[in-house]
Design an enzyme around this catalytic site. Structure first.
Site, PDB file in Angstrom:
ATOM      1  N   GLY A   1       0.812  -1.201   0.000  1.00 52.20           N
ATOM      2  CA  GLY A   1       0.000   0.000   0.000  1.00 52.20           C
ATOM      3  C   GLY A   1       0.846   1.252   0.000  1.00 52.20           C
ATOM      4  N   SER A   2       0.309   2.324  -0.545  1.00 49.78           N
ATOM      5  CA  SER A   2       0.988   3.612  -0.445  1.00 49.78           C
ATOM      6  C   SER A   2       0.763   4.174   0.956  1.00 49.78           C
ATOM      7  CB  SER A   2       0.489   4.571  -1.526  1.00 49.78           C
ATOM      8  OG  SER A   2      -0.891   4.830  -1.347  1.00 49.78           O
ATOM      9  N   GLY A   3       1.371   5.312   1.219  1.00 48.60           N
ATOM     10  CA  GLY A   3       1.294   5.893   2.547  1.00 48.60           C
ATOM     11  C   GLY A   3       2.513   5.629   3.391  1.00 48.60           C
ATOM     12  N   HIS A   4       3.516   4.917   2.820  1.00 48.89           N
ATOM     13  CA  HIS A   4       4.697   4.532   3.593  1.00 48.89           C
ATOM     14  C   HIS A   4       6.005   5.070   3.010  1.00 48.89           C
ATOM     15  CE1 HIS A   4       2.191   1.883   5.908  1.00 48.89           C
ATOM     16  NE2 HIS A   4       1.861   1.160   4.849  1.00 48.89           N
TER      17      HIS A   4
ATOM     18  N   ASP B   1      -1.062  -8.650   0.575  1.00 45.60           N
ATOM     19  CA  ASP B   1       0.143  -8.685  -0.246  1.00 45.60           C
ATOM     20  C   ASP B   1       0.571 -10.123  -0.528  1.00 45.60           C
ATOM     21  OD1 ASP B   1       0.092  -5.930  -0.080  1.00 45.60           O
ATOM     22  OD2 ASP B   1       1.659  -5.807   1.450  1.00 45.60           O
TER      23      ASP B   1
ATOM     24  N   HIS C   1       0.323   0.403  10.333  1.00 44.99           N
ATOM     25  CA  HIS C   1      -1.008   0.787   9.878  1.00 44.99           C
ATOM     26  C   HIS C   1      -1.912   1.146  11.055  1.00 44.99           C
ATOM     27  CE1 HIS C   1       0.506  -2.163   6.822  1.00 44.99           C
ATOM     28  NE2 HIS C   1       0.202  -1.160   6.035  1.00 44.99           N
TER      29      HIS C   1
END
Length: 332
Positions: A53-56, A109, A219
């Site tokens: 996921g993005s955001g990292h 994932d 998360h």
């Protein structure tokens, strides 16, 4: 909610557009939600892909580059990319010598990368292998280590596996070294404040102004305790103690240490933590090699930090120190 954005549904795609435009010497976007090395795959070299996921940022896309990864699939904020996007990343990384799938231990994932591996095997005759990072020591006990979350330890695995692939080693050898690096990593996190997922428009958890949570995931997964905020040395000591209880070190051992901001924690506070890490390891007679302090694996604007320790031998240390370059980390 205060975010610098246009439409929340366009957040990831507009970010990737700006990301590749800012660093064209490293990154290209050959298809939607897939980042590949500028110049494409290298013939005869094992490709290495990741995804999540993005955001990292800089994880995952930021570590594509010479001596690191060859491609990455990226999903919505905190959401897995699709199997099709992951298969696209594998195809872009393929130089004819096979592709290593190297990523963190999260259900979506794992499922989608397994599907992607099957797709490229049947459709493209690309051989793949898998190494999954599971370095978060508080997310499952040692006897169930395969259930642990993957966190910032993957940064070391990206670097070491990428260096091995650059020697033109075959897929089995690159996979062995990547697994060795993954097995040598231990991590733990702590958080002081939540972050806001753009499409949700609200904090992903709540925590009191004077509180902290030890062991929280990147998360916002629950940690092991929540209490009043402790002094920096007490926080750092507990993180070190929990890592060493899981992976003991002896006098004369060599390690690398990553003190990582989850997004909002400033460098000043990370260096206060690293100061204590260095004191503890000096007292124990453990040598720190190539320490990393900064934003290497974030969780949007979460305030907090992770600590990662990787135990080194001559082989891992040589690959860690090998030249590599991306927009966020350069070696040599």
């Amino acid at each position: 909610m205060k975010k610098i954005l246009n439409d929340p549904k366009d957040y990831v795609d507009e970010m990737l557009e700006g990301f590749t435009a800012a660093h064209p010497e490293f990154y290209a976007q050959p298809e939607r939600r897939v980042i590949a090395r500028a110049g494409g795959a290298i013939a005869g070299k094992v490709g290495i892909v990741t995804g999540g996921g993005s955001g990292h940022l800089p994880v995952f896309t930021g570590y594509v580059g010479p001596g690191f990864l060859d491609a990455c699939a990226i999903g919505d904020v905190f959401a897995s990319p699709s199997a099709e996007q992951m298969a696209g990343a594998i195809r872009r990384a393929n130089g004819g010598a096979g592709v290593l799938r190297l990523y963190g231990n999260y259900g979506g994932d794992v499922m989608n990368f397994d599907m992607a591996g099957e797709m490229v095997d049947m459709e493209d005759d690309i051989r793949t292998s898998t190494v999954v990072l599971a370095d978060d020591v508080v997310s499952a006990p040692n006897e169930e280590a395969e259930k642990r979350r993957g966190v910032a330890g993957m940064i070391y695995a990206f670097k070491i596996a990428g260096a091995a692939a650059d020697t033109m080693a075959d897929l089995d050898e690159v996979t062995r070294i990547a697994q060795k690096a993954a097995d040598a990593c231990r991590s733990i996190g702590m958080a002081l404040s939540p972050c806001i997922v753009p499409q949700a428009g609200k904090a992903n958890f709540e925590i009191g102004d004077g509180e902290m949570e030890m062991g929280m995931g990147i998360h916002g997964e629950p940690g092991i305790w929540r209490d009043s905020l402790k002094p920096a040395d007490a926080i750092t000591d507990e993180m070190i103690d929990r890592i060493l209880a899981d992976r003991p070190l002896a006098r004369g051992d060599r390690v690398s240490v990553l003190v990582n901001s989850l997004g909002a924690t400033p460098l000043e506070e990370l260096y206060i933590m690293y100061r204590r890490v260095r004191q503890r390891f000096d007292e124990a007679g453990v040598e720190i090699v190539m320490p990393l302090v900064g934003r290497y694996a974030t969780s949007m604007e979460m305030t907090g930090a992770t600590l990662t320790v990787i135990a080194l031998d001559d082989e891992l240390e040589t690959y860690l120190k090998a030249p590599a370059a991306c927009a966020y980390w350069r070696v040599g």
